[in-house]
Design a protein around this motif. Sequence first.
Motif, PDB file in Angstrom:
ATOM      1  N   GLY A 272       0.789  -1.223   0.000  1.00 63.59           N
ATOM      2  CA  GLY A 272       0.000   0.000   0.000  1.00 63.59           C
ATOM      3  C   GLY A 272       0.813   1.259   0.000  1.00 63.59           C
ATOM      4  O   GLY A 272       0.326   2.300   0.452  1.00 63.59           O
ATOM      5  N   ALA A 273       2.066   1.235  -0.454  1.00 66.19           N
ATOM      6  CA  ALA A 273       2.901   2.439  -0.459  1.00 66.19           C
ATOM      7  C   ALA A 273       3.725   2.463  -1.740  1.00 66.19           C
ATOM      8  O   ALA A 273       4.090   1.417  -2.283  1.00 66.19           O
ATOM      9  CB  ALA A 273       3.801   2.480   0.763  1.00 66.19           C
ATOM     10  N   GLY A 308       1.753   7.570   3.492  1.00 62.81           N
ATOM     11  CA  GLY A 308       0.521   7.026   2.942  1.00 62.81           C
ATOM     12  C   GLY A 308      -0.292   6.342   4.022  1.00 62.81           C
ATOM     13  O   GLY A 308       0.243   5.585   4.827  1.00 62.81           O
ATOM     14  N   LYS A 309      -1.588   6.645   4.032  1.00 56.24           N
ATOM     15  CA  LYS A 309      -2.443   6.108   5.090  1.00 56.24           C
ATOM     16  C   LYS A 309      -2.665   4.607   4.947  1.00 56.24           C
ATOM     17  O   LYS A 309      -3.000   3.926   5.907  1.00 56.24           O
ATOM     18  CB  LYS A 309      -3.786   6.831   5.076  1.00 56.24           C
ATOM     19  CG  LYS A 309      -4.546   6.668   3.756  1.00 56.24           C
ATOM     20  CD  LYS A 309      -5.873   7.401   3.805  1.00 56.24           C
ATOM     21  CE  LYS A 309      -6.623   7.209   2.475  1.00 56.24           C
ATOM     22  NZ  LYS A 309      -7.941   7.876   2.499  1.00 56.24           N
ATOM     23  N   ASP A 310      -2.469   4.056   3.737  1.00 58.46           N
ATOM     24  CA  ASP A 310      -2.709   2.628   3.524  1.00 58.46           C
ATOM     25  C   ASP A 310      -1.433   1.788   3.642  1.00 58.46           C
ATOM     26  O   ASP A 310      -1.475   0.578   3.421  1.00 58.46           O
ATOM     27  CB  ASP A 310      -3.331   2.401   2.143  1.00 58.46           C
ATOM     28  CG  ASP A 310      -4.708   3.048   2.039  1.00 58.46           C
ATOM     29  OD1 ASP A 310      -5.402   3.053   3.060  1.00 58.46           O
ATOM     30  OD2 ASP A 310      -5.055   3.488   0.929  1.00 58.46           O
ATOM     31  N   ALA A 311      -0.272   2.395   3.964  1.00 55.38           N
ATOM     32  CA  ALA A 311       0.991   1.645   4.043  1.00 55.38           C
ATOM     33  C   ALA A 311       0.964   0.694   5.231  1.00 55.38           C
ATOM     34  O   ALA A 311       0.549   1.056   6.335  1.00 55.38           O
ATOM     35  CB  ALA A 311       2.169   2.616   4.174  1.00 55.38           C
ATOM     36  N   ARG A 312       1.402  -0.504   5.013  1.00 55.79           N
ATOM     37  CA  ARG A 312       1.492  -1.495   6.092  1.00 55.79           C
ATOM     38  C   ARG A 312       2.597  -2.512   5.756  1.00 55.79           C
ATOM     39  O   ARG A 312       3.046  -2.609   4.617  1.00 55.79           O
ATOM     40  CB  ARG A 312       0.166  -2.219   6.292  1.00 55.79           C
ATOM     41  CG  ARG A 312      -0.296  -3.074   5.126  1.00 55.79           C
ATOM     42  CD  ARG A 312      -1.691  -3.629   5.395  1.00 55.79           C
ATOM     43  NE  ARG A 312      -2.100  -4.591   4.381  1.00 55.79           N
ATOM     44  CZ  ARG A 312      -2.592  -4.284   3.215  1.00 55.79           C
ATOM     45  NH1 ARG A 312      -2.757  -3.002   2.887  1.00 55.79           N
ATOM     46  NH2 ARG A 312      -2.931  -5.230   2.348  1.00 55.79           N
TER      47      ARG A 312
END
Length: 495
Positions: A272-273, A308-312
């Motif tokens: 997600g990044a 990024g808010k979706d980075a994991r």
Amino acid sequence: MATMERALQLVTVLEQELVNRRTDIDRHNAYYRGRGRLRYASDAFSKYHGDRYRDFCDNWVQVVADSPVERLTVNGIQAAGETEADKELWKVWQVNGLDADSQLGFLGAVNGGRCFVLVWGDPDDPDMPIVTFEDASQCIVAYEPGSRRHRRAALKRWQDGGEDFATLYLPGEVWKFSRPVMYGEDAKSPAMTEVDEELKRWKPRELDEPNPQPNPMGVVPMVELPNKPSLVGEPMSDVAGVIAMQDAINLLWAQLFTASDYASFPQRVILGADIPKLPVLNSEGVVVGEKPVDIEKFAVDRVMMFNGKDARIAEWAAANLTMYTGLIEVAVGHLAAQTRTPQHYLIGKMANLSADALLAAETGLVKRVEEKQLWYGQGIREAARLIALAQGDDRKADALRSGRVLWADAESRSHAQLADALVKLKGIGFPLEWLAAKYGLTPTEVSDMLAMRAREMEADPVSEITRMMVDGRNPAPAPPGQDEAVDEAVEEPAP
């Protein structure tokens, strides 16, 4: 007497058989030196990692081959009807350096399936024949049809410098040949091919001595020492069956090293990044573009930042490397069982084992050594007969045909255990000379020990006779003039 044509025909036939044997012999020797190549790997693994492990070998072949050889020691040769080892024969053995060279010969037989002993008279010293152990890659013996012992001919072929040499041994004569060494088989014209074919032919050696030479011994002077012979087929190498397991162990190590390199740590992936980018500045410090971050730099620094808010981050566990080491231990255990090599020779660790447990663990190796003593002993006994023939002593040669080889004990025991056993044997009447040989002394050392014993008797007869009487033995007759001195010493009152 053989003609030149017949001699060349024999050389050609024996040489071809020797060349056929060389493939397995050279392969076994290469594995003994740790030069095995990576096998059993998939095509993909070989493509990416084959060169990486090209020179790696976890060499178990060498341990298996060395384990019996270290216990194969000749202590003497005894002719039939004699009570002790032949001292003149032992002198020939030592002068020719066979204490050491016999070990090389036995190792060659263990690896190559056979070795040879060559005996020839020395014209400068008729009482001291030349005796050498020869490798199976250079020698071959031909036998009478239907026989495994009656030798018809023998060939030794070797290279020296830019020439091949061949010596053909027959019962009545010896032929010597040579030829240039041929390197490569590049495309050549028909004329040059004919020249090469002519050069490849054996020619009599240009020597001052005659060719052929007479063989005064009247028998083929080369003896074969077979390893694990059978009634049908060729003798077997001890390492032939080890090579397949050696290749499997090397592959497991290669896969273990590869897994350790790629998967021995927990692996992480970022989801997600976008890949981080760095600004590109001009000479005035103005942003003129951007470039992706060098991922390899983050692999070294172990730090990476993402927006990024979706980075994991996701993770999977490290590879279980003990699976490989467990398989390697099982493979080494199979290798130990198949070759009768004690496990403590291979695994490199020992628990608190008793002496009886160690003795039981080495039973297979001891029996393996005793088998080799039996088969090698026949060849050494025949070589001893050849030595007597080279010395012109036909009577001794005939006695040595049914003599025996005296070997060092195949069992590995402490000095305390061995001494205790010998003391018990002494108590039931075994003679000192036999006990000394059983202890492992060579014939020369036994003679020296007996001479020292005699000097002790002469220097202090009273103590020696008293000790023998306490032991329940009959004193040996004292030297002339010593009886009166003993009586006076015994009758003299103590102060």
